[in-house]
Design a protein around this motif. Structure first.
Motif, PDB file in Angstrom:
ATOM      1  N   CYS A 296      40.220  -1.939 -21.722  1.00  0.00           N
ATOM      2  CA  CYS A 296      39.880  -0.863 -20.788  1.00  0.00           C
ATOM      3  C   CYS A 296      38.534  -0.269 -21.209  1.00  0.00           C
ATOM      4  CB  CYS A 296      40.976   0.198 -20.769  1.00  0.00           C
ATOM      5  SG  CYS A 296      41.208   1.097 -22.312  1.00  0.00           S
ATOM      6  N   PRO A 297      37.915   0.536 -20.350  1.00  0.00           N
ATOM      7  CA  PRO A 297      36.604   1.108 -20.708  1.00  0.00           C
ATOM      8  C   PRO A 297      36.629   1.930 -21.996  1.00  0.00           C
ATOM      9  CG  PRO A 297      37.036   1.426 -18.377  1.00  0.00           C
ATOM     10  CD  PRO A 297      38.303   0.880 -18.981  1.00  0.00           C
ATOM     11  N   GLU A 298      37.750   2.589 -22.257  1.00  0.00           N
ATOM     12  CA  GLU A 298      37.836   3.432 -23.456  1.00  0.00           C
ATOM     13  C   GLU A 298      37.979   2.598 -24.725  1.00  0.00           C
ATOM     14  OE1 GLU A 298      39.370   5.609 -19.892  1.00  0.00           O
ATOM     15  OE2 GLU A 298      39.800   3.650 -20.782  1.00  0.00           O
ATOM     16  N   GLU A 299      38.564   1.419 -24.611  1.00  0.00           N
ATOM     17  CA  GLU A 299      38.705   0.495 -25.728  1.00  0.00           C
ATOM     18  C   GLU A 299      38.357  -0.912 -25.249  1.00  0.00           C
ATOM     19  OE1 GLU A 299      42.043   2.590 -28.615  1.00  0.00           O
ATOM     20  OE2 GLU A 299      42.653   0.863 -27.444  1.00  0.00           O
ATOM     21  N   PRO A 300      37.059  -1.173 -25.093  1.00  0.00           N
ATOM     22  CA  PRO A 300      36.650  -2.491 -24.596  1.00  0.00           C
ATOM     23  C   PRO A 300      36.926  -3.581 -25.629  1.00  0.00           C
ATOM     24  CG  PRO A 300      34.739  -1.179 -25.190  1.00  0.00           C
ATOM     25  CD  PRO A 300      35.926  -0.289 -25.361  1.00  0.00           C
ATOM     26  N   TYR A 301      37.154  -4.776 -25.140  1.00  0.00           N
ATOM     27  CA  TYR A 301      37.399  -5.934 -26.005  1.00  0.00           C
ATOM     28  C   TYR A 301      36.152  -6.800 -26.003  1.00  0.00           C
ATOM     29  CZ  TYR A 301      39.436 -10.369 -27.591  1.00  0.00           C
ATOM     30  OH  TYR A 301      39.697 -11.542 -28.256  1.00  0.00           O
ATOM     31  N   ASP A 302      35.565  -6.986 -27.188  1.00  0.00           N
ATOM     32  CA  ASP A 302      34.320  -7.749 -27.293  1.00  0.00           C
ATOM     33  C   ASP A 302      34.551  -9.218 -27.643  1.00  0.00           C
ATOM     34  OD1 ASP A 302      35.005  -7.698 -29.970  1.00  0.00           O
ATOM     35  OD2 ASP A 302      33.248  -6.567 -30.624  1.00  0.00           O
ATOM     36  N   GLY A 303      35.813  -9.632 -27.751  1.00  0.00           N
ATOM     37  CA  GLY A 303      36.120 -11.012 -28.082  1.00  0.00           C
ATOM     38  C   GLY A 303      36.029 -11.335 -29.553  1.00  0.00           C
ATOM     39  N   ASN A 304      35.721 -10.351 -30.384  1.00  0.00           N
ATOM     40  CA  ASN A 304      35.540 -10.570 -31.816  1.00  0.00           C
ATOM     41  C   ASN A 304      36.634  -9.824 -32.585  1.00  0.00           C
ATOM     42  OD1 ASN A 304      34.458 -11.256 -34.288  1.00  0.00           O
ATOM     43  ND2 ASN A 304      32.959  -9.607 -34.271  1.00  0.00           N
ATOM     44  N   LEU A 305      37.824 -10.408 -32.631  1.00  0.00           N
ATOM     45  CA  LEU A 305      38.938  -9.759 -33.308  1.00  0.00           C
ATOM     46  C   LEU A 305      38.724  -9.698 -34.813  1.00  0.00           C
ATOM     47  CD1 LEU A 305      41.941 -11.298 -31.375  1.00  0.00           C
ATOM     48  CD2 LEU A 305      41.174  -8.924 -31.336  1.00  0.00           C
TER      49      LEU A 305
END
Length: 115
Positions: A34-43
């Motif tokens: 979500c916008p508040e916790e975006p996922y950048d694909g780099n876990l």
């Protein structure tokens, strides 16, 4: 940071559980992005916590695999939560070949810190 508990029946193949362990961190991150916790694909370590548990003798005999996800409540995340779990269920079924899957997404008001 989602907490994910996977409860499974004793007859679920090891191969399917191994596939769940491999695919769930990314798939859950996509599902709760979500916008508040975006996922950048780099876990990174600790970004998604998985906990596997075989169904016990006193647990009810229901769905073969139940995936419970707890992730912090945000309005943008809650607005389409059913779509989020529907997509995740499809992704799990495709990746594992399992077809008796339940997914429960809980969005509590919460805080998290990690050191």
């Amino acid at each position: 940071m989602p907490l994910v508990e996977i409860t499974y029946a004793p007859h679920v193949p090891h191969k399917a559980l191994k596939e769940l362990a491999a695919m769930l961190p990314h798939a859950v991150s996509v599902a709760v992005e979500c916008p508040e916790e975006p996922y950048d694909g780099n876990l990174q370590p600790g970004d998604v916590e998985l906990r596997f548990r075989v169904r016990g003798p006193f647990d009810s005999d229901g769905v073969d695999v139940v995936i419970e996800i707890r992730s912090k409540w945000f309005e943008s995340r809650a607005a389409n939560r059913q779509d989020r779990v529907d997509g995740l269920c499809r992704a799990v079924a495709e990746a594992t070949g399992l077809n008796d899957i339940g997914i429960y997404l809980s969005l509590p008001v919460a805080a998290w810190v990690q050191s």
